[in-house]
Design a protein around this motif. Structure first.
Motif, short mmCIF file in Angstrom:
data_model
loop_
_atom_site.label_atom_id
_atom_site.label_comp_id
_atom_site.label_asym_id
_atom_site.label_seq_id
_atom_site.Cartn_x
_atom_site.Cartn_y
_atom_site.Cartn_z
N ALA A 84 -6.79 -10.32 5.00
CA ALA A 84 -6.07 -11.59 4.79
C ALA A 84 -6.90 -12.55 3.95
O ALA A 84 -6.38 -13.20 3.03
CB ALA A 84 -5.71 -12.22 6.13
N GLN B 195 -2.77 -9.04 -0.14
CA GLN B 195 -1.31 -8.99 -0.09
C GLN B 195 -0.70 -9.90 -1.16
O GLN B 195 0.27 -9.55 -1.81
CB GLN B 195 -0.80 -9.38 1.29
CG GLN B 195 0.72 -9.33 1.41
CD GLN B 195 1.28 -7.91 1.31
OE1 GLN B 195 0.93 -7.05 2.09
NE2 GLN B 195 2.13 -7.66 0.33
N VAL C 288 -0.89 -8.27 -4.58
CA VAL C 288 0.16 -7.25 -4.73
C VAL C 288 1.51 -7.92 -4.93
O VAL C 288 2.27 -7.55 -5.82
CB VAL C 288 0.17 -6.28 -3.52
CG1 VAL C 288 1.38 -5.36 -3.57
CG2 VAL C 288 -1.13 -5.46 -3.50
N ASP C 289 1.81 -8.92 -4.12
CA ASP C 289 3.09 -9.63 -4.23
C ASP C 289 3.28 -10.26 -5.60
O ASP C 289 4.40 -10.28 -6.13
CB ASP C 289 3.20 -10.72 -3.15
CG ASP C 289 3.33 -10.18 -1.74
OD1 ASP C 289 3.58 -8.96 -1.58
OD2 ASP C 289 3.17 -10.97 -0.80
N GLU D 52 -6.51 -1.70 -5.61
CA GLU D 52 -6.15 -2.69 -4.59
C GLU D 52 -4.81 -2.37 -3.96
O GLU D 52 -4.64 -2.48 -2.74
CB GLU D 52 -6.14 -4.09 -5.20
CG GLU D 52 -7.52 -4.62 -5.53
CD GLU D 52 -7.49 -5.92 -6.30
OE1 GLU D 52 -8.39 -6.75 -6.08
OE2 GLU D 52 -6.57 -6.11 -7.14
N GLN D 53 -3.85 -1.94 -4.76
CA GLN D 53 -2.54 -1.55 -4.23
C GLN D 53 -2.67 -0.36 -3.29
O GLN D 53 -2.07 -0.33 -2.21
CB GLN D 53 -1.58 -1.23 -5.37
CG GLN D 53 -1.18 -2.43 -6.18
CD GLN D 53 -0.34 -2.07 -7.40
OE1 GLN D 53 -0.01 -0.91 -7.62
NE2 GLN D 53 -0.02 -3.08 -8.19
N LEU E 267 -4.25 -1.46 0.01
CA LEU E 267 -3.32 -2.19 0.86
C LEU E 267 -2.35 -1.23 1.55
O LEU E 267 -2.06 -1.37 2.74
CB LEU E 267 -2.56 -3.26 0.08
CG LEU E 267 -1.63 -4.14 0.93
CD1 LEU E 267 -2.43 -4.89 1.99
CD2 LEU E 267 -0.87 -5.12 0.05
N THR E 268 -1.87 -0.24 0.82
CA THR E 268 -0.98 0.77 1.42
C THR E 268 -1.71 1.53 2.53
O THR E 268 -1.17 1.72 3.62
CB THR E 268 -0.47 1.74 0.35
OG1 THR E 268 0.30 1.00 -0.61
CG2 THR E 268 0.40 2.83 0.96
N LYS F 88 -2.06 -0.68 5.57
CA LYS F 88 -0.81 -0.78 6.32
C LYS F 88 -0.58 0.48 7.14
O LYS F 88 -0.12 0.41 8.30
CB LYS F 88 0.36 -1.03 5.38
CG LYS F 88 0.36 -2.44 4.79
CD LYS F 88 1.50 -2.63 3.81
CE LYS F 88 1.51 -4.03 3.25
NZ LYS F 88 2.62 -4.23 2.30
#
Length: 141
Positions: free
Chosen positions: A91, A96, A99-100, A108-109, A112-113, A116
């Motif tokens: 965070a 996030q 990516v958004d 980085e993508q 993040l996957t 998750k």
């Protein structure tokens, strides 16, 4: 649809606590005794608590004089150690948001996957056969 909290009762003791938006029967095999403890005083139920059904009304207690079970305290500490610190790190990095906003790199993508997927696996440890005595914790990405 809202998140519900359940306590599994085995031999008069709470041996599992699980939260889900699905019916509990979709999460665990039939034949287990799960008590919905959502939004009641009983939502403060912990691992190892005594569970008593009196005329269809469930009550839970830790037994005098300790308000929390040792196992429940160990589970909370392990959760903080394994998940909460990692979540705070992700965070604070703004990953996030990157990516958004479409400014994250491919690495980085991918991270993040993977993160998750780790969070989902972490939330499923309650479903392991030896839980809560033995747990195979997911590995950090």
């Amino acid at each position: 649809m809202s998140l519900k909290k359940y306590a599994r009762v085995v031999e008069g003791k709470v041996d599992n606590i699980f939260e889900t938006v699905n019916p509990i029967t979709e999460e665990f095999p039939a034949g287990q005794l799960w008590v919905d403890i959502t939004g009641t005083v009983n939502s403060q139920v912990d691992y190892g608590y005594n569970a008593v059904n009196t005329d269809g009304v469930w009550s839970f207690n830790s037994g005098f004089p300790w308000p929390q079970s040792v196992l429940g305290e160990q589970m909370r500490n392990e959760k903080v150690r394994r998940l909460d610190n990692v979540m705070a790190s992700v965070a604070s990095s703004g990953l996030q948001f990157k990516v958004d906003l479409g400014v994250a790199t491919a690495a980085e993508q991918a991270y993040l996957t993977a993160f998750k997927e780790y969070c989902v696996a972490f939330g499923q440890v309650n479903k392991q056969p030896g839980f809560p005595v033995t747990i195979a914790w997911p590995q950090l990405p």
